[in-house]
Write an enzyme that holds these catalytic residues in place. Sequence first.
Site, PDB file in Angstrom:
ATOM      1  N   HIS A 135     -11.139  -0.415   7.186  1.00  0.00           N
ATOM      2  CA  HIS A 135      -9.721  -0.642   6.920  1.00  0.00           C
ATOM      3  C   HIS A 135      -8.835   0.151   7.879  1.00  0.00           C
ATOM      4  CE1 HIS A 135      -6.333  -0.203   3.631  1.00  0.00           C
ATOM      5  NE2 HIS A 135      -5.864  -0.607   4.786  1.00  0.00           N
ATOM      6  N   HIS A 189      -4.254   0.882  10.957  1.00  0.00           N
ATOM      7  CA  HIS A 189      -5.482   0.079  11.044  1.00  0.00           C
ATOM      8  C   HIS A 189      -6.071   0.166  12.450  1.00  0.00           C
ATOM      9  CE1 HIS A 189      -3.548  -2.669   7.725  1.00  0.00           C
ATOM     10  NE2 HIS A 189      -3.954  -1.515   7.240  1.00  0.00           N
ATOM     11  N   HIS A 203      -0.156   5.527   7.805  1.00  0.00           N
ATOM     12  CA  HIS A 203      -1.319   4.701   7.474  1.00  0.00           C
ATOM     13  C   HIS A 203      -1.474   3.643   8.562  1.00  0.00           C
ATOM     14  CE1 HIS A 203      -4.254   2.197   5.640  1.00  0.00           C
ATOM     15  NE2 HIS A 203      -3.418   1.184   5.538  1.00  0.00           N
ATOM     16  N   GLU A 243       0.812  -1.221   0.000  1.00  0.00           N
ATOM     17  CA  GLU A 243       0.000   0.000   0.000  1.00  0.00           C
ATOM     18  C   GLU A 243       0.851   1.280   0.000  1.00  0.00           C
ATOM     19  OE1 GLU A 243      -4.214  -0.331   1.753  1.00  0.00           O
ATOM     20  OE2 GLU A 243      -2.851  -0.975   3.333  1.00  0.00           O
TER      21      GLU A 243
HETATM   22 MN    MN Z   1      -3.779  -0.900   5.174  1.00  0.00          MN
END
Ligand code: MN
Length: 239
Positions: free
Chosen positions: A175, A105, A103, A84
């Site tokens: 997500h 979760h 980023h 990603e």
């Molecule tokens: Mn992810």
Amino acid sequence: MTTKTQPADIEAQVIDDLVVANRILAKKGVLDGWGHVSARCPNNPKHFFMARSLAPALVTAADIMEFDEDSEPVDQRGRRMYAERYIHGEILRARPDVMAVVHSHSSKVLPFSVTDAPLRALIHMAAFLGDEPAPVFDTRVAPGGDFTMLVLNSQSGAALAKELGNRSVVLMRGHGMSVAAASVRLVVFMAIYTQINAEVLLSALHLGTPNFMDSAEIARSDRPDRGWEAWAAEVRENE
Ligand code: MN
């Protein structure tokens, strides 16, 4: 005596901050075995630094790779990469003011990505969330998305960056979230306090109607500059 800071020193500082950021965010539960943090290269602003595919708690300076503006490696040397990484490349491309991206979760934030409960600034340390609900990115309707719910190409990353707009935080349905800021230290602060704001908001929703920060309060709030030194000291202790 003053010493002129050389470009190599600035780059080393950014890489050191990036390594420490990985450790801090892992310790705070913003990142677990997954998730990642990147920094724009100070000497080549179209490029960015990010670890090879590795759990953030384990990242050292030797694991940091350089990626170009299309999120492709400059010198891969057989190393595995985060699938990603386009999240980072496309937010950095769309937002010249952004120098670092996280980023995550985070399970504290996830409920706000899958319900109509808005994630907004509730506590003063998270004033940067603003008084409008955080945008929610949905791969089901965004161009470049597929049914993986992940951001696996530049088109999907660009759609995520578009959803982020000029905000600091974009939620990603079912997500996680991505956070963008003007430095590695600031993005660490914001990611941590987005998670805390979400946690407090979820508790508040159980008790009654949350009394959110208003726009005048948000406009007057500073971004606290403390935190980093203490967090960094905690993760450096075991080195
Ligand atoms: Mn992810």
